[in-house]
Design a protein around this motif. Sequence first.
Motif, short mmCIF file in Angstrom:
data_model
loop_
_atom_site.label_atom_id
_atom_site.label_comp_id
_atom_site.label_asym_id
_atom_site.label_seq_id
_atom_site.Cartn_x
_atom_site.Cartn_y
_atom_site.Cartn_z
N ALA A 346 32.22 -25.24 -5.37
CA ALA A 346 32.95 -26.24 -6.10
C ALA A 346 32.03 -27.04 -7.03
CB ALA A 346 33.32 -27.32 -4.90
N VAL A 347 32.93 -27.60 -8.20
CA VAL A 347 31.89 -28.08 -9.22
C VAL A 347 32.80 -29.50 -9.58
CG1 VAL A 347 30.79 -27.87 -11.26
CG2 VAL A 347 31.20 -25.96 -9.98
N ILE A 348 32.35 -30.55 -9.89
CA ILE A 348 32.65 -31.65 -10.68
C ILE A 348 32.32 -31.37 -12.12
CG2 ILE A 348 33.16 -34.01 -10.69
CD1 ILE A 348 32.27 -34.14 -7.96
N TYR A 349 33.08 -31.42 -12.98
CA TYR A 349 32.79 -31.33 -14.33
C TYR A 349 33.23 -32.75 -14.97
CZ TYR A 349 33.05 -26.33 -13.81
OH TYR A 349 32.82 -25.04 -13.17
N GLY A 350 32.41 -33.08 -16.12
CA GLY A 350 32.57 -34.33 -16.79
C GLY A 350 32.06 -35.55 -16.41
N LEU A 351 31.45 -35.70 -15.26
CA LEU A 351 30.59 -36.93 -14.78
C LEU A 351 29.00 -37.02 -15.09
CD1 LEU A 351 32.16 -37.55 -11.36
CD2 LEU A 351 32.71 -38.62 -13.69
N VAL A 352 28.44 -35.68 -15.37
CA VAL A 352 27.10 -35.85 -15.53
C VAL A 352 26.66 -35.46 -17.12
CG1 VAL A 352 24.92 -34.81 -14.79
CG2 VAL A 352 26.74 -35.27 -13.19
N GLU A 353 25.86 -36.30 -17.45
CA GLU A 353 25.23 -36.20 -18.98
C GLU A 353 24.60 -34.65 -18.97
OE1 GLU A 353 23.08 -38.38 -22.38
OE2 GLU A 353 22.93 -39.06 -20.37
N GLN A 354 24.93 -33.89 -20.08
CA GLN A 354 24.39 -32.81 -20.38
C GLN A 354 24.59 -31.53 -19.55
OE1 GLN A 354 23.10 -32.10 -23.59
NE2 GLN A 354 23.67 -34.44 -23.76
N ALA A 355 25.46 -31.74 -18.47
CA ALA A 355 25.94 -30.94 -17.42
C ALA A 355 27.08 -30.17 -18.13
CB ALA A 355 26.44 -31.39 -16.23
N GLU A 356 27.38 -28.66 -17.66
CA GLU A 356 28.21 -27.75 -18.06
C GLU A 356 29.68 -28.42 -18.11
OE1 GLU A 356 28.87 -24.42 -15.59
OE2 GLU A 356 28.03 -25.54 -13.83
N CYS A 357 30.48 -28.00 -18.75
CA CYS A 357 32.02 -28.33 -18.64
C CYS A 357 32.47 -27.02 -18.20
CB CYS A 357 32.45 -28.63 -20.27
SG CYS A 357 32.89 -27.42 -21.37
N LEU A 358 33.87 -27.08 -18.02
CA LEU A 358 34.47 -25.81 -17.41
C LEU A 358 34.41 -24.58 -18.12
CD1 LEU A 358 36.27 -24.77 -15.16
CD2 LEU A 358 38.23 -25.69 -16.06
N GLY A 359 34.55 -24.86 -19.61
CA GLY A 359 34.49 -23.87 -20.69
C GLY A 359 32.94 -23.23 -20.80
N CYS A 360 31.96 -23.94 -20.55
CA CYS A 360 30.72 -23.51 -21.08
C CYS A 360 30.25 -22.18 -20.58
CB CYS A 360 29.69 -24.47 -20.28
SG CYS A 360 29.31 -25.90 -21.30
N TRP A 361 30.39 -21.65 -19.36
CA TRP A 361 29.76 -20.49 -18.92
C TRP A 361 31.26 -19.66 -18.46
CZ3 TRP A 361 25.08 -19.58 -20.48
CH2 TRP A 361 24.22 -20.84 -20.62
N ASN A 362 32.09 -20.02 -18.58
CA ASN A 362 33.63 -19.22 -18.26
C ASN A 362 34.11 -18.61 -19.81
OD1 ASN A 362 33.37 -19.69 -15.41
ND2 ASN A 362 34.25 -21.64 -15.90
N VAL A 363 33.34 -17.87 -20.12
CA VAL A 363 33.65 -17.53 -21.67
C VAL A 363 34.45 -16.17 -21.49
CG1 VAL A 363 32.81 -16.73 -23.96
CG2 VAL A 363 31.44 -18.53 -22.53
N PRO A 364 35.71 -16.09 -22.26
CA PRO A 364 36.33 -14.94 -21.84
C PRO A 364 35.70 -13.78 -22.85
CG PRO A 364 37.92 -16.56 -22.72
CD PRO A 364 36.35 -17.06 -22.85
N ASP A 365 35.92 -12.63 -22.15
CA ASP A 365 35.18 -11.18 -22.86
C ASP A 365 36.21 -10.33 -22.87
OD1 ASP A 365 35.12 -10.15 -20.27
OD2 ASP A 365 33.48 -10.92 -19.71
N ASP A 366 35.89 -9.16 -23.55
CA ASP A 366 36.80 -7.98 -23.45
C ASP A 366 36.37 -6.76 -22.53
OD1 ASP A 366 34.31 -7.30 -24.48
OD2 ASP A 366 34.88 -6.20 -26.35
N GLY A 367 35.84 -7.37 -21.39
CA GLY A 367 35.37 -6.27 -20.48
C GLY A 367 36.65 -5.70 -19.70
N ARG A 368 37.86 -6.48 -19.76
CA ARG A 368 39.04 -5.85 -19.06
C ARG A 368 39.73 -4.89 -19.91
NH1 ARG A 368 42.76 -7.84 -15.25
NH2 ARG A 368 44.87 -6.78 -15.50
#
Length: 501
Positions: A346-368
């Motif tokens: 579980a992650v809280i996004y948007g409260l901590v400075e310089q922490a990841e947002c939901l989009g940071c590491w959840n990058v779509p790829d063409d693996g499928r």
Amino acid sequence: MSGLALGDRHSRPLDGLGDVASPKTILIRAGDVSGAVNRQHLLVCLVNLLARLHGLVGSIRVAVKGEMTVVTPNGAGPANAFQAVENLASWANGGRIPVLPPDGVEDLTIDMTGQMRGGASIYVWGEGWKAWIGSAPRAFGGSFGRRDCLGPYLAAALAAGEVFKHAKGLKKGRFARDDAYSLWSGESGRWEVLEDGPAVSDTRLPPLYVVGAGAVGQGIIQVLGASELASSFLVTIDHDRHDLEGTNLNRCFLAGLDDLDRPKVEAVERYRTFSGLGGLEHSGTLRDYILSSRSGLHPKLDLAEARDSYELVVSAVDINTSRQDIQGLCPRVVVGGSTDGLRAQAVIYGLVEQAECLGCWNVPDDGRAKAAAAREAALRAMSPEERRKELAGQVENLDAALSYLASAEPRCGQLGESDVKSFVDRMPPEFSASFVSMAAATMAAASLFRVTSGLSSDVNLQPKTILQFKNLSMAKTVTARRSGCAHCCVVREAGSPAKLG
């Protein structure tokens, strides 16, 4: 319906576990649960989890007395406690894993009475924001005051996880010994020293969006509905249905057999109605919702949407493109829940400075797309007889599909193309288990309560909580932003008030 598998994703191979499951007969010692709301929550959640572990649990014997007053996924109390969990299991799986009286021989005994009584394999307790599981009894019997479901639901997930490990066999990791967890602090340790949180019942939850009504989403909504909130308004958004084969039922906690081939949001609406949650459901994608006309919306959300503003969003989706869509709304705060094998997060996004947002590491790829192309290439490499055997019963127009695959230069739009593309796009589902999804849901709901209480503005907040069932570890951490993330430039600055609503 006798041929339904009702979910085998928890039976798929996973590193550190045995390859062949040995189904177990489980005895749950619950005692007299009248007035013990925390144990009622624990029993309801535990039976709902075990009743979905098809192939791992053979039957559930329950030693319980008293009246059930808490809400269950298939209805509201009061009801006889044994009959309530018996009906719950039958609703969830159609008798495939029945709840029976405590007669006969069991393989594993789970004791949730909180009393110093031996003879069990697994001991479990949950109260407030805390959960405990062990291999020897401890005394909790005098503790009946808390009505919160957070600790009991996490305790139920831990107990179901131990049953899973016993049934599969454990090659890496460990079984429970004397392990306690706090959803308030996100830490593990000894019960006596872990910090508890405030009462949740009768609190006012600000209006919010829940995107995704699958396993984690339904789990979050179940927790909210069982929390006896004073007020709430949830907009639940999901375009998907419970699959006709029934495989979603191994972890969709608000769904029973009658929900097969029905929209997932229908199960949410039903539970929301009899649990007292306010809100509405949208059967479509987030993009569909943004473009749709809506009636019955909470005035605060209506006003905010008119300004193209989204204050609080819960992300319970499992596809990165959907996570990108959520972050693309630039919500002030996102609370996310997800699973990966035997890990809940579980992650809280948007409260901590310089922490990841939901989009940071959840990058779509063409693996499928690459995997689908590889499957089609494998089909083309087969002999005509092998192709026919592989596709028989899997496509609507078998002859057209075979003709398309036999074409030396297939044309776009050629008859049979859609059948083949549909087949190769059906990727084998990954491992997913009821107890991991429930843990992620409970952790996300706890994070949501922390955010809305205004107590998450602590500058030392580590927004990510991870629970690993294999070694029973829980820890908090923070992940830095990804360089080049298209969304981080618009994430609100840390330091603005954390209290929502």
